[in-house]
Design an enzyme around this catalytic site. Structure first.
Site, mmCIF file in Angstrom:
data_model
loop_
_atom_site.group_PDB
_atom_site.id
_atom_site.type_symbol
_atom_site.label_atom_id
_atom_site.label_comp_id
_atom_site.label_asym_id
_atom_site.label_seq_id
_atom_site.Cartn_x
_atom_site.Cartn_y
_atom_site.Cartn_z
ATOM 1 N N ASN A 6 7.740 10.950 -30.679
ATOM 2 C CA ASN A 6 7.752 11.687 -29.291
ATOM 3 C C ASN A 6 6.890 10.736 -28.184
ATOM 4 O OD1 ASN A 6 6.877 13.507 -27.167
ATOM 5 N ND2 ASN A 6 7.394 15.330 -28.507
ATOM 6 N N HIS A 21 3.885 11.689 -24.083
ATOM 7 C CA HIS A 21 2.556 11.385 -23.655
ATOM 8 C C HIS A 21 2.400 9.836 -22.984
ATOM 9 C CE1 HIS A 21 1.327 15.373 -24.411
ATOM 10 N NE2 HIS A 21 1.663 15.081 -25.489
ATOM 11 N N HIS A 62 10.542 16.124 -24.860
ATOM 12 C CA HIS A 62 10.655 17.362 -24.376
ATOM 13 C C HIS A 62 10.757 17.267 -22.889
ATOM 14 C CE1 HIS A 62 8.545 21.825 -24.665
ATOM 15 N NE2 HIS A 62 9.559 21.695 -24.011
ATOM 16 N N ARG A 64 10.548 19.562 -20.058
ATOM 17 C CA ARG A 64 9.989 20.997 -19.744
ATOM 18 C C ARG A 64 10.355 21.418 -18.497
ATOM 19 N NH1 ARG A 64 5.425 23.529 -22.045
ATOM 20 N NH2 ARG A 64 4.571 22.543 -23.912
ATOM 21 N N ARG A 68 6.304 18.251 -16.389
ATOM 22 C CA ARG A 68 5.061 17.756 -16.382
ATOM 23 C C ARG A 68 4.885 16.427 -16.995
ATOM 24 N NH1 ARG A 68 1.916 21.652 -20.604
ATOM 25 N NH2 ARG A 68 2.854 23.245 -19.405
ATOM 26 N N GLU A 99 14.242 17.960 -27.266
ATOM 27 C CA GLU A 99 13.493 18.977 -27.324
ATOM 28 C C GLU A 99 13.417 19.924 -26.248
ATOM 29 O OE1 GLU A 99 9.595 18.489 -29.113
ATOM 30 O OE2 GLU A 99 8.957 20.257 -28.048
ATOM 31 N N THR A 159 0.599 22.563 -25.134
ATOM 32 C CA THR A 159 1.722 21.957 -25.832
ATOM 33 C C THR A 159 2.334 23.171 -26.443
ATOM 34 O OG1 THR A 159 2.134 20.636 -27.554
ATOM 35 C CG2 THR A 159 0.066 21.560 -27.643
ATOM 36 N N THR A 160 3.360 22.914 -27.252
ATOM 37 C CA THR A 160 4.323 24.195 -27.981
ATOM 38 C C THR A 160 3.251 24.775 -28.929
ATOM 39 O OG1 THR A 160 5.944 22.525 -27.818
ATOM 40 C CG2 THR A 160 6.396 24.606 -28.881
ATOM 41 N N GLU A 203 13.114 22.749 -37.626
ATOM 42 C CA GLU A 203 11.875 22.059 -37.540
ATOM 43 C C GLU A 203 10.705 23.158 -37.805
ATOM 44 O OE1 GLU A 203 11.069 19.526 -34.315
ATOM 45 O OE2 GLU A 203 9.005 19.384 -34.429
ATOM 46 N N HIS A 250 4.614 18.650 -35.128
ATOM 47 C CA HIS A 250 3.295 18.937 -34.387
ATOM 48 C C HIS A 250 2.004 18.994 -35.087
ATOM 49 C CE1 HIS A 250 1.394 21.372 -31.523
ATOM 50 N NE2 HIS A 250 2.414 21.162 -30.775
ATOM 51 N N GLY A 251 1.073 18.204 -34.384
ATOM 52 C CA GLY A 251 -0.332 17.951 -34.860
ATOM 53 C C GLY A 251 -0.245 17.010 -36.072
ATOM 54 N N GLY A 298 3.828 12.587 -31.883
ATOM 55 C CA GLY A 298 3.587 12.353 -30.597
ATOM 56 C C GLY A 298 2.319 11.915 -30.315
ATOM 57 N N HIS A 299 1.624 12.940 -30.208
ATOM 58 C CA HIS A 299 0.216 12.833 -29.465
ATOM 59 C C HIS A 299 -0.707 11.951 -30.375
ATOM 60 C CE1 HIS A 299 -3.866 14.196 -28.161
ATOM 61 N NE2 HIS A 299 -3.255 13.952 -26.972
#
Ligand code: PXP
Length: 241
Positions: free
Chosen positions: A6, A9, A42, A44, A48, A69, A99-100, A151, A191-192, A214-215
């Site tokens: 992802n 960022h 993603h 949004r 952002r 996404e 975040t989501t 997912e 996620h995470g 991603g992050h």
């Protein structure tokens, strides 16, 4: 198992100064050249991080799987149908969230998805993945809608404060993965996830196809560079780069 990176960022960092760099499209190329199977972004509502022009540039540049996404708004559905990614991952989107924050509440969205969203994607060739918590009721409804993939939201597992909480969430993810697979849908997760918790997830949860990261990956790349970071993820996923 496939690694989808992802690149949101990279765009966050770019937007912090309003310059043209770092470029999420260049990042996507480096990730693919380093062995990632594909790229996630993603778009949004508030734009952002990823912006509309990034989406069209990513579509042109990404050679592997492109996962768009998005929230299931009419605006996003139109853009997605124009871009034609391989996969569209539908997520809930709250304006104030960082975040989501969790999976879709299928009971809440079922009628709208059945009447408006799924028909809009009919005959487009775009596969649909729904971002869900590991809940049997949600998975059942997703299957009734004809979703291609689920997912699984791994945020609760990733944020578990102790080993009991982690084990409990791993059990839920494992049961959910079994159920998704038995219903003929693809099991994705995200996620995470990071270098520490991903091996635990892989060891316990069967049938994982795409993991979307991603992050933590982008953060590690600040120190290691994207190429080395992507290769480290692939190594723990047992994927040749
Ligand atoms: N999957 C979904 C559906 C997400 O919303 C996100 C965050 O954008 C991710 C995966 C990636 O999460 P992270 O940035 O924590 O790796």
């Amino acid at each position: 198992m496939q690694l989808l990176v992802n690149v949101d960022h990279i765009a966050t960092l770019r937007n912090a100064r309003g310059e043209g760099y770092p470029d999420p499209v260049e990042a996507a190329s480096v990730c693919e050249e380093s062995g990632a199977t594909g790229i996630v972004f993603h778009l949004r509502k508030d734009r952002r991080h990823i912006r509309d022009e990034d989406v069209y540039r990513l579509k042109k540049s990404v050679k592997g799987t492109l996962d768009f996404e998005m929230a299931a708004s009419d605006e996003m559905i139109e853009i997605c149908k124009e871009v034609k990614p391989h996969l569209c991952t539908l997520v809930p989107e709250g304006r104030e969230e960082l975040t989501t924050e969790g999976g879709l509440n299928m009971k809440l969205v079922y009628d709208d998805f059945k009447d408006r969203v799924f028909p809009a994607f009919k005959d487009t060739g775009i596969k649909i993945s729904l971002f869900l918590d590991p809940n049997p009721e949600d998975i059942k409804l997703a299957h009734e809608l004809g979703s291609d993939a689920i997912e699984l939201h791994t945020g609760t597992f990733a944020n578990a404060v102790d080993s009991d909480a982690q084990k409990n969430e791993l059990n839920r993810l494992t049961d959910a993965a079994e159920m998704i697979h038995s219903l003929g849908m693809t099991v994705n997760a995200g996620h995470g996830l990071n270098l520490k918790n991903l091996p635990i997830l892989i060891e316990n949860v069967p049938y994982l196809e795409d993991v979307s990261i991603g992050h933590a990956l982008v953060s590690k790349a600040v120190f290691w560079g994207l190429e080395r970071t992507v290769k480290e993820y692939l190594k723990i996923m047992n994927v040749e780069s």
